[in-house]
Design a protein around this motif. Structure first.
Motif, PDB file in Angstrom:
ATOM      1  N   LYS A 157     -37.353  28.360   4.623  1.00  0.00           N
ATOM      2  CA  LYS A 157     -38.447  27.504   4.175  1.00  0.00           C
ATOM      3  C   LYS A 157     -37.960  26.378   3.256  1.00  0.00           C
ATOM      4  O   LYS A 157     -38.353  25.223   3.426  1.00  0.00           O
ATOM      5  N   SER A 158     -37.109  26.712   2.307  1.00  0.00           N
ATOM      6  CA  SER A 158     -36.625  25.690   1.365  1.00  0.00           C
ATOM      7  C   SER A 158     -35.385  24.969   1.868  1.00  0.00           C
ATOM      8  O   SER A 158     -35.044  23.896   1.377  1.00  0.00           O
ATOM      9  N   GLY A 159     -34.678  25.604   2.813  1.00  0.00           N
ATOM     10  CA  GLY A 159     -33.450  25.007   3.320  1.00  0.00           C
ATOM     11  C   GLY A 159     -32.287  25.143   2.346  1.00  0.00           C
ATOM     12  O   GLY A 159     -31.317  24.402   2.438  1.00  0.00           O
ATOM     13  N   LYS A 160     -32.401  26.092   1.422  1.00  0.00           N
ATOM     14  CA  LYS A 160     -31.373  26.271   0.401  1.00  0.00           C
ATOM     15  C   LYS A 160     -30.610  27.576   0.591  1.00  0.00           C
ATOM     16  O   LYS A 160     -31.137  28.554   1.107  1.00  0.00           O
ATOM     17  N   ALA A 161     -29.369  27.538   0.119  1.00  0.00           N
ATOM     18  CA  ALA A 161     -28.529  28.735   0.166  1.00  0.00           C
ATOM     19  C   ALA A 161     -28.158  29.133  -1.257  1.00  0.00           C
ATOM     20  O   ALA A 161     -27.798  28.286  -2.074  1.00  0.00           O
ATOM     21  N   ALA A 162     -28.253  30.418  -1.544  1.00  0.00           N
ATOM     22  CA  ALA A 162     -27.793  30.968  -2.817  1.00  0.00           C
ATOM     23  C   ALA A 162     -26.508  31.732  -2.501  1.00  0.00           C
ATOM     24  O   ALA A 162     -26.499  32.622  -1.647  1.00  0.00           O
ATOM     25  N   VAL A 163     -25.428  31.354  -3.172  1.00  0.00           N
ATOM     26  CA  VAL A 163     -24.124  31.929  -2.866  1.00  0.00           C
ATOM     27  C   VAL A 163     -23.492  32.487  -4.132  1.00  0.00           C
ATOM     28  O   VAL A 163     -23.350  31.773  -5.120  1.00  0.00           O
ATOM     29  N   LYS A 164     -23.131  33.768  -4.071  1.00  0.00           N
ATOM     30  CA  LYS A 164     -22.354  34.370  -5.156  1.00  0.00           C
ATOM     31  C   LYS A 164     -20.911  34.378  -4.681  1.00  0.00           C
ATOM     32  O   LYS A 164     -20.615  34.901  -3.598  1.00  0.00           O
ATOM     33  N   TYR A 165     -20.037  33.796  -5.497  1.00  0.00           N
ATOM     34  CA  TYR A 165     -18.637  33.704  -5.092  1.00  0.00           C
ATOM     35  C   TYR A 165     -17.733  33.771  -6.312  1.00  0.00           C
ATOM     36  O   TYR A 165     -18.174  33.592  -7.443  1.00  0.00           O
ATOM     37  N   ASN A 166     -16.476  34.030  -6.051  1.00  0.00           N
ATOM     38  CA  ASN A 166     -15.471  34.094  -7.100  1.00  0.00           C
ATOM     39  C   ASN A 166     -14.823  32.719  -7.208  1.00  0.00           C
ATOM     40  O   ASN A 166     -14.056  32.326  -6.330  1.00  0.00           O
ATOM     41  N   PRO A 167     -15.104  31.975  -8.290  1.00  0.00           N
ATOM     42  CA  PRO A 167     -14.553  30.627  -8.415  1.00  0.00           C
ATOM     43  C   PRO A 167     -13.030  30.604  -8.575  1.00  0.00           C
ATOM     44  O   PRO A 167     -12.422  29.553  -8.427  1.00  0.00           O
ATOM     45  N   LYS A 168     -12.441  31.748  -8.834  1.00  0.00           N
ATOM     46  CA  LYS A 168     -10.981  31.825  -8.914  1.00  0.00           C
ATOM     47  C   LYS A 168     -10.350  31.873  -7.528  1.00  0.00           C
ATOM     48  O   LYS A 168      -9.174  31.603  -7.369  1.00  0.00           O
ATOM     49  N   LYS A 169     -11.166  32.227  -6.522  1.00  0.00           N
ATOM     50  CA  LYS A 169     -10.661  32.345  -5.154  1.00  0.00           C
ATOM     51  C   LYS A 169     -11.069  31.194  -4.251  1.00  0.00           C
ATOM     52  O   LYS A 169     -10.411  30.923  -3.253  1.00  0.00           O
ATOM     53  N   VAL A 170     -12.191  30.544  -4.577  1.00  0.00           N
ATOM     54  CA  VAL A 170     -12.704  29.498  -3.684  1.00  0.00           C
ATOM     55  C   VAL A 170     -13.353  28.389  -4.505  1.00  0.00           C
ATOM     56  O   VAL A 170     -14.029  28.651  -5.494  1.00  0.00           O
ATOM     57  N   GLU A 171     -13.130  27.160  -4.072  1.00  0.00           N
ATOM     58  CA  GLU A 171     -13.749  26.008  -4.719  1.00  0.00           C
ATOM     59  C   GLU A 171     -15.053  25.663  -4.005  1.00  0.00           C
ATOM     60  O   GLU A 171     -15.227  25.946  -2.819  1.00  0.00           O
ATOM     61  N   LEU A 172     -15.933  25.024  -4.742  1.00  0.00           N
ATOM     62  CA  LEU A 172     -17.223  24.622  -4.190  1.00  0.00           C
ATOM     63  C   LEU A 172     -17.057  23.763  -2.939  1.00  0.00           C
ATOM     64  O   LEU A 172     -17.820  23.887  -1.983  1.00  0.00           O
ATOM     65  N   SER A 173     -16.034  22.947  -2.919  1.00  0.00           N
ATOM     66  CA  SER A 173     -15.805  22.078  -1.760  1.00  0.00           C
ATOM     67  C   SER A 173     -15.580  22.876  -0.477  1.00  0.00           C
ATOM     68  O   SER A 173     -15.953  22.442   0.609  1.00  0.00           O
ATOM     69  N   LYS A 174     -14.987  24.059  -0.593  1.00  0.00           N
ATOM     70  CA  LYS A 174     -14.774  24.915   0.591  1.00  0.00           C
ATOM     71  C   LYS A 174     -16.098  25.458   1.117  1.00  0.00           C
ATOM     72  O   LYS A 174     -16.278  25.614   2.329  1.00  0.00           O
TER      73      LYS A 174
END
Length: 59
Positions: free
Chosen positions: A28-45
């Motif tokens: 409905k909103s077209g949004k994604a909520a993502v829990k991630y480890n910033p030490k393993k992956v950058e937002l750009s990925k």
């Protein structure tokens, strides 16, 4: 995104990124909520994964 298949496609694409712990996409909103480890992956990925699934990223 226009259907449940779209949601599944984006979720799968994001879940396949190393370092992602949890993904929830809301059709409905077209949004994604993502829990991630910033030490393993950058937002750009994560943005790249969404784009590779065929969708645009809006910040």
């Amino acid at each position: 995104m226009s259907c449940a298949h779209c949601v599944a496609r984006v979720e799968k694409s994001l879940k396949n990124v190393d370092g992602v712990k949890e993904v929830k996409v809301d059709l409905k909103s077209g949004k994604a909520a993502v829990k991630y480890n910033p030490k393993k992956v950058e937002l750009s990925k994560l943005e790249e994964a969404v784009k590779e699934a065929g969708y645009d990223v809006i910040n």
